[in-house]
Design an enzyme around this catalytic site. Structure first.
Site, PDB file in Angstrom:
ATOM      1  N   TYR A  56       0.840  -1.189   0.000  1.00  0.00           N
ATOM      2  CA  TYR A  56       0.000   0.000   0.000  1.00  0.00           C
ATOM      3  C   TYR A  56       0.881   1.246   0.000  1.00  0.00           C
ATOM      4  O   TYR A  56       1.334   1.706   1.055  1.00  0.00           O
ATOM      5  CB  TYR A  56      -0.924   0.020   1.214  1.00  0.00           C
ATOM      6  N   SER A 210     -13.665  -3.461   1.588  1.00  0.00           N
ATOM      7  CA  SER A 210     -14.605  -2.752   0.697  1.00  0.00           C
ATOM      8  C   SER A 210     -16.052  -2.984   1.134  1.00  0.00           C
ATOM      9  O   SER A 210     -16.922  -3.273   0.309  1.00  0.00           O
ATOM     10  CB  SER A 210     -14.417  -3.175  -0.760  1.00  0.00           C
TER      11      SER A 210
END
Length: 331
Positions: A56, A210
């Site tokens: 990330y 998500s």
């Protein structure tokens, strides 16, 4: 915030914090000073589970997120559960916004990766360490064996798999008990509900990433929404396209109606629906904003009845719905 248990004994907050968006996939990396403050505020609000990964980051700083969390969360290390991931890299030759993933589940890669993550996260162990995607070229037993070794060495205390299916999960669990699977899950992406009986049987937790369909289920986005080209994955996600927004209006109205009934927000209804499903589901929505951090945390206090959840599920089976981003391609 309420506590939930992943696997046999890993206690976490009912809502965790997915930290990816602070550094990756949602436009340029956020200001480190602001995010450091936000992470501190998250601890104060009762967040315990903080989720990151070695990939990330940005092209300029591929490990931005782990470095951010390492510095920001160091004062709270004994109060939190720190989760990271290994086992993928991006295909930098691709021109797509969301570059394809190249899995690497070899034991030597995992062992090298964990040392890098521990250094960047400024800790001597990780509470939860995932293989980020399944490497079809490496038997999952070898990957699980490497995780078992890391546990024996004290470098990690629990391990998990992201985007796992039943067969892979059973084989991995037989080598070294899996604490959690981290899979995509939301009202718009329910594919992994078929896995729930297996998780129940094996006593494995489900960490939902998500959970708001990349923010779409907050009902805050219309056709006028603008996303940074080239760095914000939402710019190419079908649910945010003009056609997708049109097709999803009935779903948004469903959320708005229930939100009004419960004196909550659509995002809170989306998360509360998930929490009501199983006591071992822990969503990890991400944000860069304090008000969203509070909103998401308070969703743990919104209660949906069994009948309300069942009604939602029945409607979700038949309601018009656009395609939803299903993740980057795996090479």
């Amino acid at each position: 915030m309420n506590i939930r248990t992943l696997g046999r004994d890993l206690e976490v907050s009912a809502i965790g914090l997915g930290c990816m968006g602070m550094s990756h996939a949602y436009g340029p990396a956020a200001d480190k000073k602001e995010m450091t403050k936000l992470l501190s505020q998250a601890v104060e609000l009762g967040y315990i589970l903080f989720d990151t990964a070695e990939v990330y980051g940005t092209p300029e700083n591929p490990h931005d997120n782990e470095e951010l969390l390492g510095e920001a969360l160091k004062p709270y290390r004994n109060k939190i559960v720190l989760a990271s991931k290994c086992g993928i890299r991006f295909d930098e030759t691709a021109s797509s916004v969301n570059k394809p993933l190249i899995p690497d589940g070899r034991p030597e890669t995992i062992k090298k990766s964990v040392d890098g993550s521990l250094k960047r996260l400024q800790t001597d162990h990780l509470d939860l360490y995932y293989i980020h995607r399944i490497d079809q070229n490496v038997p999952i037993e070898e990957t699980a064996g490497a995780m078992k070794e890391l546990m024996e060495q004290g470098k990690i205390t629990h391990w998990g798999i992201s985007e796992a299916d039943e067969t892979t999960l059973r084989r991995a669990h037989a080598v070294c008990p899996v604490t959690a699977v981290q899979n995509r899950y939301s009202m718009m992406y329910r594919d992994y509900e078929t896995l729930f009986p297996v998780l129940e049987e094996l006593q494995i937790g489900f960490v939902a990433f998500s959970p708001l369909a990349n923010g779409f289920l907050s009902a805050k986005y219309g056709k006028d929404a603008e996303f940074a080209k080239g760095t914000d994955y939402r710019s190419v996600m079908p649910q945010f396209s003009p056609e997708g927004i049109d097709k999803n209006q009935e779903l948004i109205k469903l959320l708005l109606d229930m939100a009004e009934k419960k004196h909550a927000t659509p995002a809170q209804i989306s998360l509360a629906w998930m929490l009501a499903k199983k006591p071992w589901i822990v969503p990890i929505p991400g944000t860069r904003k304090y008000d969203r951090l509070v909103e998401n945390a308070q969703s743990a206090d919104v209660v949906l009845t069994d009948l309300e959840v069942k009604t939602f599920d029945q409607i979700l089976e038949t309601i018009p719905m656009s395609e939803v981003f299903g993740g980057s391609k795996v090479n």
